[in-house]
Design a protein around this motif. Sequence first.
Motif, PDB file in Angstrom:
ATOM      1  N   MET A   1      -8.650  -4.625   8.071  1.00 17.97           N
ATOM      2  CA  MET A   1      -7.776  -3.525   7.737  1.00 17.97           C
ATOM      3  C   MET A   1      -8.628  -2.281   7.450  1.00 17.97           C
ATOM      4  SD  MET A   1      -4.709  -5.017   7.864  1.00 17.97           S
ATOM      5  CE  MET A   1      -3.733  -3.697   7.311  1.00 17.97           C
ATOM      6  N   VAL A   2      -7.948  -1.162   7.371  1.00 20.80           N
ATOM      7  CA  VAL A   2      -8.617   0.112   7.166  1.00 20.80           C
ATOM      8  C   VAL A   2      -8.470   0.537   5.707  1.00 20.80           C
ATOM      9  CG1 VAL A   2      -8.632   2.533   7.846  1.00 20.80           C
ATOM     10  CG2 VAL A   2      -8.091   0.781   9.526  1.00 20.80           C
ATOM     11  N   LYS A   3      -9.570   0.963   5.126  1.00 22.84           N
ATOM     12  CA  LYS A   3      -9.506   1.479   3.760  1.00 22.84           C
ATOM     13  C   LYS A   3      -8.876   2.855   3.784  1.00 22.84           C
ATOM     14  CE  LYS A   3     -13.346  -1.033   1.810  1.00 22.84           C
ATOM     15  NZ  LYS A   3     -14.603  -0.931   1.059  1.00 22.84           N
ATOM     16  N   GLN A   4      -7.951   3.087   2.819  1.00 23.36           N
ATOM     17  CA  GLN A   4      -7.233   4.342   2.749  1.00 23.36           C
ATOM     18  C   GLN A   4      -7.363   4.956   1.360  1.00 23.36           C
ATOM     19  OE1 GLN A   4      -3.206   3.344   3.664  1.00 23.36           O
ATOM     20  NE2 GLN A   4      -3.548   3.317   5.857  1.00 23.36           N
ATOM     21  N   LYS A   5      -7.241   6.264   1.343  1.00 23.55           N
ATOM     22  CA  LYS A   5      -7.213   7.004   0.085  1.00 23.55           C
ATOM     23  C   LYS A   5      -5.885   7.753   0.058  1.00 23.55           C
ATOM     24  CE  LYS A   5      -9.868  10.358  -2.555  1.00 23.55           C
ATOM     25  NZ  LYS A   5     -11.056  11.224  -2.523  1.00 23.55           N
ATOM     26  N   VAL A   6      -5.054   7.462  -0.967  1.00 20.79           N
ATOM     27  CA  VAL A   6      -3.714   8.018  -1.068  1.00 20.79           C
ATOM     28  C   VAL A   6      -3.651   8.878  -2.322  1.00 20.79           C
ATOM     29  CG1 VAL A   6      -1.278   7.454  -1.293  1.00 20.79           C
ATOM     30  CG2 VAL A   6      -2.743   5.998   0.082  1.00 20.79           C
ATOM     31  N   VAL A   7      -3.084  10.083  -2.190  1.00 16.77           N
ATOM     32  CA  VAL A   7      -2.877  10.975  -3.325  1.00 16.77           C
ATOM     33  C   VAL A   7      -1.373  11.170  -3.491  1.00 16.77           C
ATOM     34  CG1 VAL A   7      -3.327  13.259  -4.282  1.00 16.77           C
ATOM     35  CG2 VAL A   7      -5.069  12.122  -2.890  1.00 16.77           C
ATOM     36  N   MET A  28      -0.016  -3.266  -7.330  1.00 15.63           N
ATOM     37  CA  MET A  28       0.350  -3.411  -5.918  1.00 15.63           C
ATOM     38  C   MET A  28      -0.728  -4.191  -5.167  1.00 15.63           C
ATOM     39  SD  MET A  28       3.279  -1.769  -5.390  1.00 15.63           S
ATOM     40  CE  MET A  28       3.273  -1.437  -3.655  1.00 15.63           C
ATOM     41  N   ASP A  29      -0.348  -4.750  -4.025  1.00 15.14           N
ATOM     42  CA  ASP A  29      -1.283  -5.508  -3.186  1.00 15.14           C
ATOM     43  C   ASP A  29      -2.227  -4.561  -2.443  1.00 15.14           C
ATOM     44  OD1 ASP A  29      -0.231  -7.946  -3.884  1.00 15.14           O
ATOM     45  OD2 ASP A  29       1.221  -7.956  -2.240  1.00 15.14           O
ATOM     46  N   GLY A  30      -3.494  -4.947  -2.366  1.00 17.87           N
ATOM     47  CA  GLY A  30      -4.485  -4.218  -1.583  1.00 17.87           C
ATOM     48  C   GLY A  30      -5.135  -3.053  -2.297  1.00 17.87           C
ATOM     49  N   ASP A  46      -7.337  -1.309   0.538  1.00 15.76           N
ATOM     50  CA  ASP A  46      -7.526  -1.882   1.863  1.00 15.76           C
ATOM     51  C   ASP A  46      -6.207  -2.527   2.272  1.00 15.76           C
ATOM     52  OD1 ASP A  46      -8.741  -2.688   4.184  1.00 15.76           O
ATOM     53  OD2 ASP A  46      -9.633  -4.479   3.307  1.00 15.76           O
ATOM     54  N   GLY A  47      -5.558  -2.006   3.311  1.00 21.03           N
ATOM     55  CA  GLY A  47      -4.259  -2.524   3.727  1.00 21.03           C
ATOM     56  C   GLY A  47      -3.165  -2.073   2.784  1.00 21.03           C
ATOM     57  N   LEU A  48      -3.277  -0.890   2.269  1.00 22.56           N
ATOM     58  CA  LEU A  48      -2.366  -0.328   1.287  1.00 22.56           C
ATOM     59  C   LEU A  48      -1.124   0.222   1.977  1.00 22.56           C
ATOM     60  CD1 LEU A  48      -1.808   0.847  -1.592  1.00 22.56           C
ATOM     61  CD2 LEU A  48      -3.187   2.779  -0.905  1.00 22.56           C
ATOM     62  N   ASP A  49       0.068  -0.090   1.424  1.00 22.84           N
ATOM     63  CA  ASP A  49       1.319   0.459   1.937  1.00 22.84           C
ATOM     64  C   ASP A  49       1.683   1.655   1.064  1.00 22.84           C
ATOM     65  OD1 ASP A  49       3.674   0.950   3.214  1.00 22.84           O
ATOM     66  OD2 ASP A  49       4.679  -0.883   2.572  1.00 22.84           O
ATOM     67  N   SER A  50       1.412   2.859   1.554  1.00 21.40           N
ATOM     68  CA  SER A  50       1.583   4.069   0.749  1.00 21.40           C
ATOM     69  C   SER A  50       3.054   4.375   0.479  1.00 21.40           C
ATOM     70  CB  SER A  50       0.917   5.249   1.445  1.00 21.40           C
ATOM     71  OG  SER A  50       1.471   5.435   2.727  1.00 21.40           O
ATOM     72  N   ILE A  51       3.936   4.074   1.412  1.00 26.59           N
ATOM     73  CA  ILE A  51       5.362   4.349   1.225  1.00 26.59           C
ATOM     74  C   ILE A  51       5.942   3.427   0.160  1.00 26.59           C
ATOM     75  CG2 ILE A  51       7.608   4.356   2.362  1.00 26.59           C
ATOM     76  CD1 ILE A  51       6.115   5.158   4.924  1.00 26.59           C
ATOM     77  N   ALA A  52       5.556   2.157   0.192  1.00 22.46           N
ATOM     78  CA  ALA A  52       6.039   1.224  -0.818  1.00 22.46           C
ATOM     79  C   ALA A  52       5.523   1.603  -2.203  1.00 22.46           C
ATOM     80  CB  ALA A  52       5.608  -0.193  -0.473  1.00 22.46           C
ATOM     81  N   LEU A  53       4.280   2.058  -2.284  1.00 29.21           N
ATOM     82  CA  LEU A  53       3.707   2.501  -3.558  1.00 29.21           C
ATOM     83  C   LEU A  53       4.463   3.708  -4.104  1.00 29.21           C
ATOM     84  CD1 LEU A  53       1.468   2.376  -5.723  1.00 29.21           C
ATOM     85  CD2 LEU A  53       0.092   3.818  -4.225  1.00 29.21           C
ATOM     86  N   THR A  54       4.761   4.668  -3.249  1.00 28.39           N
ATOM     87  CA  THR A  54       5.497   5.849  -3.679  1.00 28.39           C
ATOM     88  C   THR A  54       6.901   5.480  -4.150  1.00 28.39           C
ATOM     89  OG1 THR A  54       4.266   7.131  -2.053  1.00 28.39           O
ATOM     90  CG2 THR A  54       6.194   8.172  -2.997  1.00 28.39           C
TER      91      THR A  54
END
Length: 119
Positions: A1-7, A28-30, A46-54
């Motif tokens: 999976m790709v590592k992401q940075k979410v703000v 949250m997972d990941g 890693d494998g973060l679901d940004s929409i679910a987190l928001t």
Amino acid sequence: MVKQKVVIKLSMDDARKRKKALQTAAGMDGIISTSIDGDKIVVEGDGLDSIALTTVLRKKLGHANLITVTPSDDKKEDKKEEKKEQPVVLPPYCAVVNPYPYQYGYYETSRYPDSCSIM
């Protein structure tokens, strides 16, 4: 999976809401790391679901806006991995060559070598 940075921008008025936002994001997972920068929460995973987190943060805290989703900077790790790769050194190839050429045998086809072949 790709590592992401979410703000994500949140409305955090007091320390209780900040603590709740960090706990919710960390659950949250990941998720690898979370941090707060003013009224924004920065989440790396890693494998973060940004929409679910928001969505989860909106349910828990009320108002949340997803600002950016970018790939995490792993350039330093890529350079280290490139340096670790060593070229494969093979032993020198030594071809065995016969020092004497092959001698072909000569055989006469007739009993009398000086005779005429037409007759």
